[in-house]
Design a protein around this motif. Structure first.
Motif, PDB file in Angstrom:
ATOM      1  N   TYR A   1       0.883  -1.110  -0.103  1.00  0.00           N
ATOM      2  CA  TYR A   1      -0.074  -0.023   0.117  1.00  0.00           C
ATOM      3  C   TYR A   1       0.849   1.403  -0.102  1.00  0.00           C
ATOM      4  CZ  TYR A   1      -3.573   3.180   1.403  1.00  0.00           C
ATOM      5  OH  TYR A   1      -4.264   4.483   1.464  1.00  0.00           O
ATOM      6  N   SER A   2       0.698   2.038  -0.910  1.00  0.00           N
ATOM      7  CA  SER A   2       1.240   3.505  -1.031  1.00  0.00           C
ATOM      8  C   SER A   2       0.401   4.534  -1.914  1.00  0.00           C
ATOM      9  CB  SER A   2       2.699   3.059  -1.494  1.00  0.00           C
ATOM     10  OG  SER A   2       2.579   2.730  -3.086  1.00  0.00           O
ATOM     11  N   VAL A   3       1.046   5.503  -1.850  1.00  0.00           N
ATOM     12  CA  VAL A   3       0.379   6.600  -2.666  1.00  0.00           C
ATOM     13  C   VAL A   3       0.968   6.641  -3.977  1.00  0.00           C
ATOM     14  CG1 VAL A   3      -0.356   8.918  -2.826  1.00  0.00           C
ATOM     15  CG2 VAL A   3      -0.447   7.642  -0.694  1.00  0.00           C
ATOM     16  N   THR A   4       0.551   7.093  -5.218  1.00  0.00           N
ATOM     17  CA  THR A   4       0.822   7.182  -6.453  1.00  0.00           C
ATOM     18  C   THR A   4       0.252   8.268  -7.075  1.00  0.00           C
ATOM     19  OG1 THR A   4       1.501   5.906  -8.410  1.00  0.00           O
ATOM     20  CG2 THR A   4      -0.659   5.264  -7.584  1.00  0.00           C
ATOM     21  N   GLU A   5       0.644   8.575  -8.483  1.00  0.00           N
ATOM     22  CA  GLU A   5       0.098   9.432  -9.207  1.00  0.00           C
ATOM     23  C   GLU A   5      -1.079   8.855 -10.364  1.00  0.00           C
ATOM     24  OE1 GLU A   5       3.066  12.273 -10.484  1.00  0.00           O
ATOM     25  OE2 GLU A   5       2.875  13.245  -8.745  1.00  0.00           O
ATOM     26  N   TYR A   6      -1.890   9.525 -10.773  1.00  0.00           N
ATOM     27  CA  TYR A   6      -2.719   9.073 -11.772  1.00  0.00           C
ATOM     28  C   TYR A   6      -3.566  10.117 -12.585  1.00  0.00           C
ATOM     29  CZ  TYR A   6      -7.029   7.674 -14.274  1.00  0.00           C
ATOM     30  OH  TYR A   6      -7.698   7.163 -15.082  1.00  0.00           O
ATOM     31  N   LYS A   7      -3.179  10.287 -13.874  1.00  0.00           N
ATOM     32  CA  LYS A   7      -3.660  11.436 -14.952  1.00  0.00           C
ATOM     33  C   LYS A   7      -4.993  11.252 -15.468  1.00  0.00           C
ATOM     34  CE  LYS A   7      -2.183  14.615 -18.485  1.00  0.00           C
ATOM     35  NZ  LYS A   7      -1.025  15.032 -19.515  1.00  0.00           N
ATOM     36  N   ALA A   8      -5.824  12.131 -15.015  1.00  0.00           N
ATOM     37  CA  ALA A   8      -7.397  11.810 -15.503  1.00  0.00           C
ATOM     38  C   ALA A   8      -7.672  12.105 -17.019  1.00  0.00           C
ATOM     39  CB  ALA A   8      -8.040  12.761 -14.598  1.00  0.00           C
ATOM     40  N   SER A   9      -8.344  11.096 -17.594  1.00  0.00           N
ATOM     41  CA  SER A   9      -8.689  11.225 -18.910  1.00  0.00           C
ATOM     42  C   SER A   9      -9.807  11.950 -19.190  1.00  0.00           C
ATOM     43  CB  SER A   9      -8.835   9.846 -19.540  1.00  0.00           C
ATOM     44  OG  SER A   9      -7.467   9.049 -19.415  1.00  0.00           O
ATOM     45  N   LYS A  10     -10.088  12.250 -20.472  1.00  0.00           N
ATOM     46  CA  LYS A  10     -11.608  13.029 -20.770  1.00  0.00           C
ATOM     47  C   LYS A  10     -12.662  12.425 -20.223  1.00  0.00           C
ATOM     48  CE  LYS A  10     -13.954  14.534 -24.721  1.00  0.00           C
ATOM     49  NZ  LYS A  10     -13.956  14.503 -26.155  1.00  0.00           N
ATOM     50  N   GLY A  11     -13.475  13.319 -19.629  1.00  0.00           N
ATOM     51  CA  GLY A  11     -14.957  13.046 -18.914  1.00  0.00           C
ATOM     52  C   GLY A  11     -14.651  12.368 -17.537  1.00  0.00           C
ATOM     53  N   GLU A  12     -13.344  12.135 -16.736  1.00  0.00           N
ATOM     54  CA  GLU A  12     -13.319  11.447 -15.473  1.00  0.00           C
ATOM     55  C   GLU A  12     -13.515  12.478 -14.464  1.00  0.00           C
ATOM     56  OE1 GLU A  12     -10.739   7.361 -15.999  1.00  0.00           O
ATOM     57  OE2 GLU A  12      -9.671   9.206 -15.990  1.00  0.00           O
ATOM     58  N   ASN A  13     -14.005  11.975 -13.459  1.00  0.00           N
ATOM     59  CA  ASN A  13     -14.411  12.645 -12.120  1.00  0.00           C
ATOM     60  C   ASN A  13     -13.802  11.749 -10.940  1.00  0.00           C
ATOM     61  OD1 ASN A  13     -16.762  10.674 -11.736  1.00  0.00           O
ATOM     62  ND2 ASN A  13     -17.654  12.344 -13.105  1.00  0.00           N
ATOM     63  N   THR A  14     -13.950  12.065  -9.832  1.00  0.00           N
ATOM     64  CA  THR A  14     -13.750  11.204  -8.629  1.00  0.00           C
ATOM     65  C   THR A  14     -14.475   9.962  -8.716  1.00  0.00           C
ATOM     66  OG1 THR A  14     -13.168  13.173  -7.278  1.00  0.00           O
ATOM     67  CG2 THR A  14     -13.777  11.092  -6.095  1.00  0.00           C
ATOM     68  N   TYR A  15     -15.621  10.035  -8.933  1.00  0.00           N
ATOM     69  CA  TYR A  15     -16.577   8.652  -8.805  1.00  0.00           C
ATOM     70  C   TYR A  15     -15.933   7.785  -9.833  1.00  0.00           C
ATOM     71  CZ  TYR A  15     -20.361   5.357  -9.378  1.00  0.00           C
ATOM     72  OH  TYR A  15     -20.985   4.244  -9.326  1.00  0.00           O
ATOM     73  N   THR A  16     -15.882   8.043 -10.953  1.00  0.00           N
ATOM     74  CA  THR A  16     -15.505   7.248 -12.340  1.00  0.00           C
ATOM     75  C   THR A  16     -14.156   6.542 -11.899  1.00  0.00           C
ATOM     76  OG1 THR A  16     -14.715   9.015 -13.552  1.00  0.00           O
ATOM     77  CG2 THR A  16     -17.024   8.316 -13.929  1.00  0.00           C
ATOM     78  N   ILE A  17     -13.180   7.580 -11.427  1.00  0.00           N
ATOM     79  CA  ILE A  17     -11.925   7.127 -11.054  1.00  0.00           C
ATOM     80  C   ILE A  17     -11.877   6.062  -9.957  1.00  0.00           C
ATOM     81  CG2 ILE A  17      -9.659   7.630 -10.367  1.00  0.00           C
ATOM     82  CD1 ILE A  17      -9.988  10.271 -11.752  1.00  0.00           C
TER      83      ILE A  17
END
Length: 285
Positions: free
Chosen positions: A179-195
Motif C-alpha cells: 500500500y502506497s500513494v501514487t499518481e494518476y492522470k485523469a482522462s477525458k470525462g473522468e471525475n472522482t466517482y469514475t476514477i
C-alpha cells in the motif's frame, strides 16, 4: 535415525499439514463469501456507517434502512438517525433521468443527481454504491494482485471467530504490504466517482488528497494523488450462516477512515411488484 529425530519430523509434517489446511480454509472462506454476494439478487438491511470527515480527524455516523434490487439496480433508503432522520431516497435505473427522488419532511420531493452536493455532504459514497458490489470487486482484485505476487497468505489471514450482534462470524484480516500513494492522470470525462470505480480506491481519499470539492467535478488532464489499493488494512466479519461480510472496517496511513455495519440483513427477500415505486404503501413520496 533415533526416536527423537523421528518425533521432530512428525511434528514438522503435522504443522505443515495444519498450516496448509488453514490457508486453504481462508481461501475457501473468501470464495464462499464472494459466491454469496455474486449469487444474491437483493437485500434488506440497516447500515450503520462511520466515516472520517474529509480534512478532519472526526467521524460522522449515519444509519440507513436500505432495500436493494441488484439487477436492474433499484434502491430505497431511509435515514433512521438525526440530523436527517426520516429522509427517504428512491433510485431506479432508467427512471427520472437516472436521478434520485428525495423526500424530507413536509418539503416536496426533489429529483437530484446521485452526486448532488445535498446528498454527498460529508458522505464517502453515493447511494449508487449501496449493497456489496463494490466490496466484491475490491476483494476480487485483492486476490488477483496477491496471487500474482505469491502473497495470498500474507494479505489474507483468518483471525479466529467472533460473535457480532448475536451472529457467529469469522474474523478476516486483509493487509496490503504494498500500500502506497501514487499518481494518476485523469482522462477525458473522468471525475472522482469514475476514477474510484476504475481504480477501486476510495472517493474520499481522492477528494481529500487533491482538494476536490465535488465528486462529479471534471478532472480531465489533472495529475492526482491516489492510493494503490482501497485500504492498507481491513477487518471483516463474515457471517457464518449466510457468508456475508456484515462488518467492514478500513484503514489507511492515518488510521480508520470508514466502518460499515450491516444489521438485520435479509438476503434475497421477496419484493412487491411496486416495492421500488412512489406508490408503495410504506413510503412517503
Amino acid at each position: 535415525m533415533n526416536s527423537k529425530q523421528l518425533l521432530v519430523i512428525f511434528f514438522l509434517i503435522a504443522y505443515c499439514k495444519s498450516h496448509n489446511a488453514q490457508q486453504t480454509d481462508v481461501r475457501a472462506l473468501i470464495t464462499d463469501m464472494l459466491n454469496a454476494i455474486k449469487n444474491a439478487k437483493g437485500y434488506i438491511y440497516t447500515m450503520k456507517g462511520t466515516e472520517r470527515l474529509i480534512g478532519k480527524n472526526e467521524y460522522k455516523v449515519t444509519e440507513v434502512f436500505t432495500k436493494v434490487n441488484v439487477s436492474p439496480k433499484k434502491i430505497f433508503a431511509r435515514v433512521v438517525n438525526e440530523p436527517n432522520k426520516g429522509t427517504e431516497m428512491l433510485y431506479v435505473a432508467g427512471e427520472r433521468d437516472n436521478k434520485i427522488l428525495v423526500k424530507s419532511g413536509w418539503v416536496p420531493a426533489l429529483k437530484l443527481s446521485p452526486f448532488s452536493s445535498l446528498l454527498m455532504k460529508d458522505q464517502h459514497h453515493s447511494l449508487l454504491s449501496a449493497g456489496f458490489g463494490f466490496f466484491y470487486k475490491n476483494i476480487s482484485e485483492g486476490i488477483r494482485r496477491a496471487d500474482a505476487q505469491d502473497k495470498f497468505n500474507t494479505v489474507f489471514k483468518l483471525d479466529g471467530e467472533i460473535t457480532y450482534e448475536g451472529r457467529k462470524c469469522f474474523k478476516l484480516i486483509v493487509e496490503d504490504p504494498t500500500y502506497s500513494v501514487t499518481e494518476y492522470k485523469a482522462s477525458k470525462g473522468e471525475n472522482t466517482y469514475t476514477i474510484s470505480q476504475k481504480l477501486l480506491v476510495p472517493e474520499c481519499f481522492i477528494m481529500e488528497a487533491n482538494g476536490i470539492k465535488s465528486i462529479d467535478e471534471n478532472l480531465e488532464g489533472k495529475t492526482l494523488k491516489v492510493p494503490t489499493s482501497y485500504a492498507k488494512r481491513s477487518i471483516i466479519y463474515i457471517d457464518k450462516q449466510n457468508n456475508f461480510p456484515i462488518y467492514q472496517e478500513m484503514w489507511d496511513n492515518k488510521g480508520m477512515f470508514e466502518k460499515y455495519e450491516f444489521k438485520n440483513l435479509i438476503v434475497n427477500p421477496t419484493f412487491a411488484e411496486n416495492e421500488f415505486s412512489t406508490e408503495f404503501k410504506d413510503y412517503s413520496f
